[in-house]
Design a protein around this motif. Structure first.
Motif, PDB file in Angstrom:
ATOM      1  N   GLY A  65       0.768  -1.002   0.081  1.00  0.00           N
ATOM      2  CA  GLY A  65      -0.085  -0.036  -0.042  1.00  0.00           C
ATOM      3  C   GLY A  65       0.923   1.307   0.010  1.00  0.00           C
ATOM      4  N   PHE A  66       1.947   1.272   0.687  1.00  0.00           N
ATOM      5  CA  PHE A  66       2.837   2.409   0.905  1.00  0.00           C
ATOM      6  C   PHE A  66       3.472   2.634  -0.513  1.00  0.00           C
ATOM      7  CE2 PHE A  66       7.145   4.106   1.586  1.00  0.00           C
ATOM      8  CZ  PHE A  66       6.736   5.434   1.913  1.00  0.00           C
ATOM      9  N   LEU A  67       3.966   1.493  -0.950  1.00  0.00           N
ATOM     10  CA  LEU A  67       4.933   1.616  -2.315  1.00  0.00           C
ATOM     11  C   LEU A  67       3.765   2.108  -3.447  1.00  0.00           C
ATOM     12  CD1 LEU A  67       6.728  -1.774  -2.327  1.00  0.00           C
ATOM     13  CD2 LEU A  67       7.705   0.515  -2.108  1.00  0.00           C
ATOM     14  N   LEU A  68       2.633   1.579  -3.569  1.00  0.00           N
ATOM     15  CA  LEU A  68       1.575   1.925  -4.487  1.00  0.00           C
ATOM     16  C   LEU A  68       1.058   3.570  -4.319  1.00  0.00           C
ATOM     17  CD1 LEU A  68      -0.908  -0.786  -4.783  1.00  0.00           C
ATOM     18  CD2 LEU A  68       0.800   0.050  -6.384  1.00  0.00           C
ATOM     19  N   LEU A  69       1.090   3.863  -3.007  1.00  0.00           N
ATOM     20  CA  LEU A  69       0.928   5.407  -2.555  1.00  0.00           C
ATOM     21  C   LEU A  69       2.138   6.258  -3.104  1.00  0.00           C
ATOM     22  CD1 LEU A  69      -1.288   7.273  -1.306  1.00  0.00           C
ATOM     23  CD2 LEU A  69       0.036   6.946   0.876  1.00  0.00           C
ATOM     24  N   ALA A  70       3.222   5.794  -2.833  1.00  0.00           N
ATOM     25  CA  ALA A  70       4.478   6.584  -3.062  1.00  0.00           C
ATOM     26  C   ALA A  70       4.727   6.683  -4.472  1.00  0.00           C
ATOM     27  CB  ALA A  70       5.636   5.840  -2.546  1.00  0.00           C
ATOM     28  N   LEU A  71       4.355   5.588  -5.201  1.00  0.00           N
ATOM     29  CA  LEU A  71       4.382   5.617  -6.733  1.00  0.00           C
ATOM     30  C   LEU A  71       3.353   6.472  -7.413  1.00  0.00           C
ATOM     31  CD1 LEU A  71       5.240   2.060  -7.566  1.00  0.00           C
ATOM     32  CD2 LEU A  71       6.847   3.896  -7.724  1.00  0.00           C
ATOM     33  N   GLY A  72       2.158   6.504  -6.924  1.00  0.00           N
ATOM     34  CA  GLY A  72       1.051   7.445  -7.312  1.00  0.00           C
ATOM     35  C   GLY A  72       1.484   8.787  -7.369  1.00  0.00           C
ATOM     36  N   VAL A  73       1.987   9.261  -6.206  1.00  0.00           N
ATOM     37  CA  VAL A  73       2.351  10.602  -5.817  1.00  0.00           C
ATOM     38  C   VAL A  73       3.443  10.792  -6.658  1.00  0.00           C
ATOM     39  CG1 VAL A  73       3.135  12.320  -4.133  1.00  0.00           C
ATOM     40  CG2 VAL A  73       1.249  10.636  -3.495  1.00  0.00           C
ATOM     41  N   GLY A  74       4.219  10.073  -6.791  1.00  0.00           N
ATOM     42  CA  GLY A  74       5.363  10.414  -7.788  1.00  0.00           C
ATOM     43  C   GLY A  74       5.070  10.642  -9.122  1.00  0.00           C
ATOM     44  N   ALA A  75       4.222   9.864  -9.580  1.00  0.00           N
ATOM     45  CA  ALA A  75       3.773   9.805 -10.987  1.00  0.00           C
ATOM     46  C   ALA A  75       2.884  11.203 -11.369  1.00  0.00           C
ATOM     47  CB  ALA A  75       3.002   8.660 -11.419  1.00  0.00           C
ATOM     48  N   ALA A  76       2.127  11.521 -10.248  1.00  0.00           N
ATOM     49  CA  ALA A  76       1.410  12.722 -10.336  1.00  0.00           C
ATOM     50  C   ALA A  76       2.351  14.025 -10.244  1.00  0.00           C
ATOM     51  CB  ALA A  76       0.559  12.811  -9.147  1.00  0.00           C
TER      52      ALA A  76
END
Length: 147
Positions: A65-76
């Protein structure tokens, strides 16, 4: 024209409210309902809750969950830096996600703190709702002062 829009909106909201009340009343036959005890297992709800509780207690779930959240924020952030209308929407989405995570952390933190101090669950939910409501009123007040 504005009056017609307001009347239509009021009627649709009233119809939605009536539909929700009817759906809740027909959801279960309350006259024959007997609450279960803690000893007898429930049906689908207990199984679903058990699956969610098992997933929430695993370290792997939280890590993913943390990795998906970090990747999503990074992509944004990358889309926001690239510019354009998609970048603006990505920036707004990242900001809203950050606000939601912060509010969720605040609500759960207040709830757990109140529960840790020996209060009941209802009192903890009430204090959490009071804190969120106070912050909402503060945000609206600041918005009105600055606008």
């Amino acid at each position: 024209m504005v009056g017609v829009t307001n009347i239509a909106s009021a009627l649709l909201t009233g119809l939605l409210l009536v539909a929700i009340v009817v759906a809740l009343l027909r959801l279960r036959d309350w006259r024959r309902y007997t609450p279960g005890t803690a000893d007898e297992p429930g049906g689908r709800l207990d199984r679903g809750y058990g699956l969610l509780a098992a997933a929430a207690s695993r370290e792997t779930t939280w890590t993913l969950g943390f990795l998906l959240l970090a990747l999503g924020v990074g992509a944004a952030a990358l889309l926001f830096l690239a510019g354009g209308p998609t970048g603006q929407m990505a920036g707004v989405a990242a900001a809203l996600l950050g606000v939601l995570v912060l509010c969720g952390f605040l609500v759960l933190g207040v709830y757990r703190t109140i529960r840790f101090r020996g209060r009941t669950s209802a009192e903890a939910v009430a204090v959490s709702a009071w804190v969120v409501g106070s912050l909402f009123v503060l945000a609206v007040s600041i918005n009105l002062l600055l606008a």
